[in-house]
Design a protein around this motif. Structure first.
Motif, PDB file in Angstrom:
ATOM      1  N   ASP A 154      64.774  10.031 -12.849  1.00  0.00           N
ATOM      2  CA  ASP A 154      63.377   9.969 -12.427  1.00  0.00           C
ATOM      3  C   ASP A 154      62.527  10.969 -13.191  1.00  0.00           C
ATOM      4  O   ASP A 154      61.425  10.659 -13.659  1.00  0.00           O
ATOM      5  N   ALA A 155      63.086  12.163 -13.367  1.00  0.00           N
ATOM      6  CA  ALA A 155      62.334  13.207 -14.056  1.00  0.00           C
ATOM      7  C   ALA A 155      62.044  12.815 -15.498  1.00  0.00           C
ATOM      8  O   ALA A 155      60.982  13.128 -16.038  1.00  0.00           O
ATOM      9  N   LYS A 156      62.991  12.114 -16.107  1.00  0.00           N
ATOM     10  CA  LYS A 156      62.783  11.709 -17.490  1.00  0.00           C
ATOM     11  C   LYS A 156      61.623  10.730 -17.602  1.00  0.00           C
ATOM     12  O   LYS A 156      60.761  10.840 -18.483  1.00  0.00           O
ATOM     13  N   ILE A 157      61.605   9.778 -16.647  1.00  0.00           N
ATOM     14  CA  ILE A 157      60.572   8.746 -16.718  1.00  0.00           C
ATOM     15  C   ILE A 157      59.214   9.311 -16.344  1.00  0.00           C
ATOM     16  O   ILE A 157      58.220   9.107 -17.029  1.00  0.00           O
ATOM     17  N   SER A 158      59.191  10.059 -15.260  1.00  0.00           N
ATOM     18  CA  SER A 158      57.899  10.523 -14.752  1.00  0.00           C
ATOM     19  C   SER A 158      57.486  11.849 -15.380  1.00  0.00           C
ATOM     20  O   SER A 158      56.462  12.400 -15.021  1.00  0.00           O
ATOM     21  N   LYS A 159      58.312  12.372 -16.312  1.00  0.00           N
ATOM     22  CA  LYS A 159      58.021  13.643 -16.995  1.00  0.00           C
ATOM     23  C   LYS A 159      57.797  14.770 -15.997  1.00  0.00           C
ATOM     24  O   LYS A 159      56.889  15.589 -16.120  1.00  0.00           O
ATOM     25  N   ARG A 160      58.605  14.753 -14.986  1.00  0.00           N
ATOM     26  CA  ARG A 160      58.544  15.843 -14.019  1.00  0.00           C
ATOM     27  C   ARG A 160      59.730  16.761 -14.207  1.00  0.00           C
ATOM     28  O   ARG A 160      60.609  16.502 -15.009  1.00  0.00           O
ATOM     29  N   VAL A 161      59.746  17.796 -13.398  1.00  0.00           N
ATOM     30  CA  VAL A 161      60.818  18.773 -13.533  1.00  0.00           C
ATOM     31  C   VAL A 161      61.503  18.935 -12.180  1.00  0.00           C
ATOM     32  O   VAL A 161      60.836  19.100 -11.157  1.00  0.00           O
ATOM     33  N   GLY A 289      57.336  14.327 -27.214  1.00  0.00           N
ATOM     34  CA  GLY A 289      58.226  13.333 -27.792  1.00  0.00           C
ATOM     35  C   GLY A 289      59.678  13.760 -27.873  1.00  0.00           C
ATOM     36  O   GLY A 289      60.531  12.975 -28.278  1.00  0.00           O
ATOM     37  N   ARG A 290      59.969  14.999 -27.513  1.00  0.00           N
ATOM     38  CA  ARG A 290      61.365  15.425 -27.538  1.00  0.00           C
ATOM     39  C   ARG A 290      62.073  14.975 -26.247  1.00  0.00           C
ATOM     40  O   ARG A 290      61.442  14.558 -25.281  1.00  0.00           O
ATOM     41  N   ALA A 291      63.384  15.158 -26.291  1.00  0.00           N
ATOM     42  CA  ALA A 291      64.179  14.760 -25.118  1.00  0.00           C
ATOM     43  C   ALA A 291      63.931  15.740 -23.972  1.00  0.00           C
ATOM     44  O   ALA A 291      63.512  16.883 -24.203  1.00  0.00           O
ATOM     45  N   PRO A 292      64.221  15.309 -22.734  1.00  0.00           N
ATOM     46  CA  PRO A 292      64.091  16.251 -21.610  1.00  0.00           C
ATOM     47  C   PRO A 292      65.078  17.402 -21.753  1.00  0.00           C
ATOM     48  O   PRO A 292      66.066  17.295 -22.468  1.00  0.00           O
ATOM     49  N   LEU A 293      64.771  18.456 -21.042  1.00  0.00           N
ATOM     50  CA  LEU A 293      65.521  19.703 -21.201  1.00  0.00           C
ATOM     51  C   LEU A 293      66.190  20.062 -19.876  1.00  0.00           C
ATOM     52  O   LEU A 293      65.577  19.976 -18.811  1.00  0.00           O
ATOM     53  N   SER A 330      60.308  31.812 -15.668  1.00  0.00           N
ATOM     54  CA  SER A 330      59.007  31.164 -15.878  1.00  0.00           C
ATOM     55  C   SER A 330      59.160  29.640 -15.865  1.00  0.00           C
ATOM     56  O   SER A 330      58.270  28.932 -15.396  1.00  0.00           O
ATOM     57  N   TYR A 331      60.284  29.150 -16.355  1.00  0.00           N
ATOM     58  CA  TYR A 331      60.512  27.699 -16.285  1.00  0.00           C
ATOM     59  C   TYR A 331      60.899  27.272 -14.883  1.00  0.00           C
ATOM     60  O   TYR A 331      60.525  26.205 -14.418  1.00  0.00           O
ATOM     61  N   LEU A 332      61.653  28.144 -14.214  1.00  0.00           N
ATOM     62  CA  LEU A 332      62.048  27.788 -12.847  1.00  0.00           C
ATOM     63  C   LEU A 332      60.827  27.746 -11.932  1.00  0.00           C
ATOM     64  O   LEU A 332      60.660  26.843 -11.119  1.00  0.00           O
ATOM     65  N   SER A 333      59.950  28.727 -12.099  1.00  0.00           N
ATOM     66  CA  SER A 333      58.818  28.802 -11.187  1.00  0.00           C
ATOM     67  C   SER A 333      57.754  27.774 -11.532  1.00  0.00           C
ATOM     68  O   SER A 333      56.890  27.483 -10.718  1.00  0.00           O
ATOM     69  N   GLY A 334      57.807  27.215 -12.735  1.00  0.00           N
ATOM     70  CA  GLY A 334      56.781  26.253 -13.118  1.00  0.00           C
ATOM     71  C   GLY A 334      55.635  26.894 -13.857  1.00  0.00           C
ATOM     72  O   GLY A 334      54.629  26.250 -14.159  1.00  0.00           O
ATOM     73  N   LYS A 335      55.757  28.189 -14.169  1.00  0.00           N
ATOM     74  CA  LYS A 335      54.709  28.873 -14.914  1.00  0.00           C
ATOM     75  C   LYS A 335      54.629  28.269 -16.317  1.00  0.00           C
ATOM     76  O   LYS A 335      53.536  28.013 -16.830  1.00  0.00           O
ATOM     77  N   ASN A 336      55.775  28.052 -16.930  1.00  0.00           N
ATOM     78  CA  ASN A 336      55.817  27.351 -18.213  1.00  0.00           C
ATOM     79  C   ASN A 336      56.161  25.891 -17.957  1.00  0.00           C
ATOM     80  O   ASN A 336      57.108  25.604 -17.230  1.00  0.00           O
ATOM     81  N   PRO A 337      55.404  24.995 -18.549  1.00  0.00           N
ATOM     82  CA  PRO A 337      55.668  23.577 -18.281  1.00  0.00           C
ATOM     83  C   PRO A 337      56.786  23.039 -19.174  1.00  0.00           C
ATOM     84  O   PRO A 337      57.076  23.598 -20.232  1.00  0.00           O
ATOM     85  N   LEU A 338      57.420  21.999 -18.714  1.00  0.00           N
ATOM     86  CA  LEU A 338      58.335  21.227 -19.549  1.00  0.00           C
ATOM     87  C   LEU A 338      57.695  19.856 -19.707  1.00  0.00           C
ATOM     88  O   LEU A 338      57.892  18.970 -18.869  1.00  0.00           O
ATOM     89  N   PRO A 339      56.899  19.682 -20.727  1.00  0.00           N
ATOM     90  CA  PRO A 339      56.083  18.462 -20.793  1.00  0.00           C
ATOM     91  C   PRO A 339      56.896  17.179 -20.945  1.00  0.00           C
ATOM     92  O   PRO A 339      56.411  16.110 -20.616  1.00  0.00           O
ATOM     93  N   ASN A 340      58.133  17.309 -21.425  1.00  0.00           N
ATOM     94  CA  ASN A 340      58.942  16.101 -21.565  1.00  0.00           C
ATOM     95  C   ASN A 340      59.791  15.822 -20.340  1.00  0.00           C
ATOM     96  O   ASN A 340      60.657  14.964 -20.362  1.00  0.00           O
TER      97      ASN A 340
END
Lengths: 548, 349
Positions: A154-161, A289-293, A330-340
């Motif tokens: 789901d996260a891959k499709i909806s680009k969520r984390v 455009g990169r793969a999810p992380l 910062s990634y866990l808290s959502g301060k930095n986004p993971l756009p993919n």
């Protein structure tokens, strides 16, 4: 990546003869030796002839002492195969499809050969797990694992984390959950970044130093970063096919158009470059455009308090003043986004974790909050103190979440990690007591669904149409409620195996010829209870380990 | 000391003797003390309670059997219980009566214990043993029933027996009496003499006593069975409900409380041994002592709590060793020792 100098005591490298000037060396060589004449045998020969012989014999008997680093290598060795164990013919391999298929719940699946070495490189196998007993590494697919795989789709499709902090007793399988997440991500062609042991970042076992320019001061760990880059390269072979897409300000002239793996290897080879290259690599990986992380960290309690490192004023440095821990949080808290899109998972540790009151209290508060939000405050399953409240006539408190203790000085930097976690007011009309008769109505505010056994019916309903098909856009719409839209950190409690899962796992052990007992209901029930309610670590201990 | 001179004035009488607690009679040699006895006997001012004079003895013999029994057990009846004829006799001043008796027979001044085992700690029990041993001696040659045809007899428990005799009797001693009774009970009933039957009946369990037993523990309103257990200095209380095999000890998971697998297994042994592991949930609270004590105290508490649900498991539990409290405690330190047994090292002076 040990440095030559002892960084901890800040001493200079020891002087060796190599360091002496040429004239000094010549002097040493040319110093005259004086022989004094005597008819008696020298004292040393006389006394110690017998002793010397004895010592030599003893040495021979004892054998060669282990070379430097050999013992540590033995200690850290991960053995993933046992040729004496029977191969289990019915064992299925894990695929990208079956890990998110609810019909595969409680089935033991083996890791495909192509990812085993990658998972090993990600250091997801731990020495205390019993991989060495079996023909090939296999794990039982738990409902939580299936749920996570679905959320990742789901996260891959909806680009969520997906943001989760894993809590649970010792041996409950938090690290196994991370392993499963890493395996899923590899099967789904995600990019995986792992921190196998949070402790290593903070226990003063690698070098450190302030990063240039950045104020307030931030510390980097060059050797660790280089090792991390190495880990990223080995774990993600697909980086060899990805090329740099943007310009970076790197100290030495880095040629443009490198593949990402080559870029990373530059940092591996030169620790001085490791930090800027890691930053550049992360920019590349989060480019559109990169793969999810997938980012995982085991031992989350370690990176939320003071470290063993000291500042120039000899004060202990907070873990969040280090680049890598703060990068992770910062990634866990959502301060930095993971756009993919992607997933950030942090597992607590209970075997060697320090006490961290801030983290514990905040997590238990969040857990309670989320359990009440997603469940029914008037259901004793979701609200364990409900019988007490009803008995004492305080049912109006049923949907209240305890405040943090006002008399404890909590660590504000740790609380900051959870500040972005969206916590809608508990007393919102959606969860008022009058509504409690229909708690399973999905609503947008309550986007988080509670996992585990209670959510299984909904889960199956959501999955029934898309069992074996790869996720489609249509399916994504029905899963919209799986992943929170905001940067909410879920507190995921890892429970013991269910009896059914435990039975499946034990049958696999028995088929491998390791467990020499009849896997009956009675045996499973006994082991399940003795293992504290099916904790996988304890099950391994009671069924497979030495009994003491 | 010269050779002891022959005892003079001793007379051995074969008489019917009333046993203190048994309605059956027996032939026993009665010794009457003569004046050649040591001085302190002659000067006894107040006769001990269980002593009777020869005069009294003969008088007792002439009374009906019930009266004699009462006399033997409780001494003379109070006046209001006696019939007027006896009462008038009793009202005579005792000194005078004694003097008359002395005049009639000088040996009446001598006092004898009613029971030959008077000077033992537990005279009534000794009497009983002597009596039963006599019965066995006399009737052991009678044919026995095969084991399976022996009539069922439930003897008094050790506690009841103690209560019955009014003497403190250790259970170990009572085992001897029970074995004799069991042997007597094996005699073919048709050939059994009345005295044997009487002895057997006297030792049977009193049906009224059984009713006064405490009620067996019951499941409470929440469906919990409750049990307590101890081991070393640890004390455990356990609540057991029907469930799926979940265990909480001091509100923590069993793996958190007992690091060793052995301790966990011994804590849950009653459920394991009876195959009830997946059927009950356990909530236990343990205090005092260390982990081993905790684990084994929990085992006993859990066993008792499970027995509330399934009393029929008791023999199985006993076989599994979950009923008996392990009485071993830490051995005391002795003076001159470093610990209980350890002695200080020998040092040359």
């Amino acid at each position: 990546m040990a440095t030559q100098a002892c960084w901890r005591c800040l001493a200079r490298p020891a002087q060796t003869t190599n360091g002496l000037s040429a004239s000094m060396q010549r002097l040493t060589i040319l110093r005259p030796t004086v022989h004094t004449f005597s008819t008696s045998t020298s004292r040393s020969t006389r006394v110690s002839k017998m002793r010397k012989e004895r010592l030599e014999e003893k040495k021979k008997r004892a054998g060669k002492p282990p070379a430097p680093g050999e013992r540590k290598a033995m200690r850290k060795m991960i053995v993933l195969s046992n040729t004496n164990a029977l191969a289990v013919p019915s064992l299925q391999e894990m695929t990208a499809e079956n890990i998110s298929d609810p019909s595969y719940r409680s089935v033991v699946l083996s890791l495909p050969d192509k990812i085993v070495s990658r998972v090993r490189a990600a250091e997801c196998f731990k020495t205390y797990q019993k991989w060495r007993l079996f023909r090939r590494p296999s794990i039982v697919l738990r409902s939580a694992d299936v749920r996570l795989a679905q959320m990742m789709d789901d996260a891959k499709i909806s680009k969520r984390v997906v943001r989760q902090v894993l809590v649970g007793g010792r041996g409950s399988g938090k690290s196994l959950y991370l392993l499963q997440a890493v395996a899923s991500a590899m099967l789904k062609d995600w990019i995986v970044i792992t921190f196998p042991e949070g402790q290593d970042l903070v226990n003063a076992s690698t070098d450190y130093g302030p990063m240039p320019v950045i104020r307030p001061i931030m510390y980097q760990q060059k050797a660790y970063t280089a090792a991390l880059l190495q880990r990223i390269v080995t774990t993600n072979p697909q980086l060899a096919e990805l090329e740099m897409s943007m310009e970076h300000q790197l100290p030495a002239g880095v040629p443009a158009g490198l593949t990402l793996s080559k870029l990373a290897i530059l940092g591996v080879n030169d620790t001085a470059l490791a930090q800027p290259i890691f930053q550049a690599l992360m920019k590349e990986l989060t480019a559109p455009g990169r793969a999810p992380l997938l980012i995982t960290l085991d031992g989350f309690n370690h990176i939320n308090s003071l470290t063993a490192y000291r500042s120039s004023s000899f004060k202990l440095i907070h873990a969040h003043d280090f680049y890598l821990p703060s990068w992770f949080t910062s990634y866990l808290s959502g301060k930095n986004p993971l756009p993919n899109g992607g997933a950030v998972l942090a597992a607590m540790t209970h075997s060697n974790g320090p006490n961290n009151k801030t983290l514990e209290d905040r997590l238990s508060q969040l857990e309670k909050q989320q359990s009440l939000l997603n469940g029914n405050p008037l259901n004793p399953k979701d609200n364990p103190i409900l019988p007490y409240l009803l008995a004492t006539g305080q049912e109006h408190l049923a949907n209240q979440v305890p405040d943090l203790d006002p008399y404890i000085r909590y660590d504000p930097r740790v609380l900051e990690v959870f500040s972005r976690t969206n916590t809608p007011s508990i007393s919102s009309p959606e969860v008022s007591l009058s509504d409690s008769s229909s708690p399973s109505e999905p609503s947008t505010t309550l986007s988080l669904k509670n996992e585990g056994e209670k959510g299984e019916e909904e889960e199956e309903a959501a999955q029934s149409s898309t069992n074996s098909n790869p996720p489609t856009q249509q399916a994504a719409a029905s899963w919209a409620s799986l992943t929170p839209a905001d940067s909410t950190i879920q507190v995921k409690r890892i429970q013991g195996l269910t009896k059914f899962e435990a039975k499946s796992l034990m049958e696999y052990w028995a088929l491998s010829g390791i467990l020499r007992a009849e896997v009956s209901e009675r045996f499973v029930g006994e082991q399940w209870s003795v293992a504290g309610g099916g904790l996988p670590g304890e099950l391994e201990r009671t069924c497979l380990g030495m009994r003491f | 000391m010269a050779t002891p001179r022959p005892l003079q004035g001793f007379r051995t009488l074969q008489r019917q003797c009333i046993h203190a607690h048994h309605p059956h009679t027996q032939t026993l040699p009665i010794r009457l003390l003569s004046t050649t006895q040591p001085r302190q006997w002659r000067r006894a001012v107040r006769p001990p309670k269980d002593f009777i004079s020869y005069e009294k003895y003969t008088e007792m013999m002439n009374k009906p059997i019930e009266e004699a029994m009462h006399f033997a057990m409780h001494g003379p009846r109070p006046l209001w219980q006696q019939n007027p004829k006896d009462a008038s006799q009793q009202q005579q001043p005792p000194e005078e009566q004694e003097s008359i008796a002395t005049k009639q027979d000088p040996t009446a001044a001598r006092l004898v214990p009613a029971s030959p085992s008077y000077f033992s700690v537990t005279p009534r029990m000794v009497d009983d043993i002597v009596h039963l041993a006599g019965l066995l001696r006399r009737h052991a040659n009678l044919p026995k029933l095969p084991r399976e045809y022996v009539p069922k007899a439930i003897w008094k428990s050790a506690g009841e027996y103690s209560l019955w005799l009014g003497e403190k009797i250790p259970p170990s001693r009572y085992i001897r009496i029970k074995s004799m009774l069991t042997r007597l009970n094996m005699i073919v009933p048709e050939l059994r003499r009345q005295e044997v039957t009487d002895a057997i009946n006297a030792h049977l369990k009193d049906p009224e006593m059984e009713e006064s037993k405490p009620e067996p523990p019951a499941i409470d309103e929440w469906g919990r069975g409750y049990g307590e257990g101890r081991r070393k200095t640890a004390k455990a209380t356990a609540y057991v409900v029907e469930g799926s095999g979940e265990v909480l000890i001091n509100e923590r998971r069993i793996t958190d409380v007992f690091g060793r697998v052995k301790d966990r297994e011994s804590a849950l042994w009653p459920l394991m041994a009876t195959g009830r592991m997946g059927r009950y949930n356990v909530f236990a609270v343990v205090k005092g002592g260390g982990t081993t004590g905790w684990a084994e105290a929990t085992a006993i508490a859990v066993a008792k709590a499970v027995l509330v649900h399934e009393p029929g498991l008791k023999p199985a539990m006993r076989r599994a060793g979950c009923i008996r409290r392990d009485p071993r405690m830490v051995e005391r330190k002795k003076p001159g020792h470093d610990k209980a047994r350890k002695k200080p090292a020998w040092v040359a002076r």
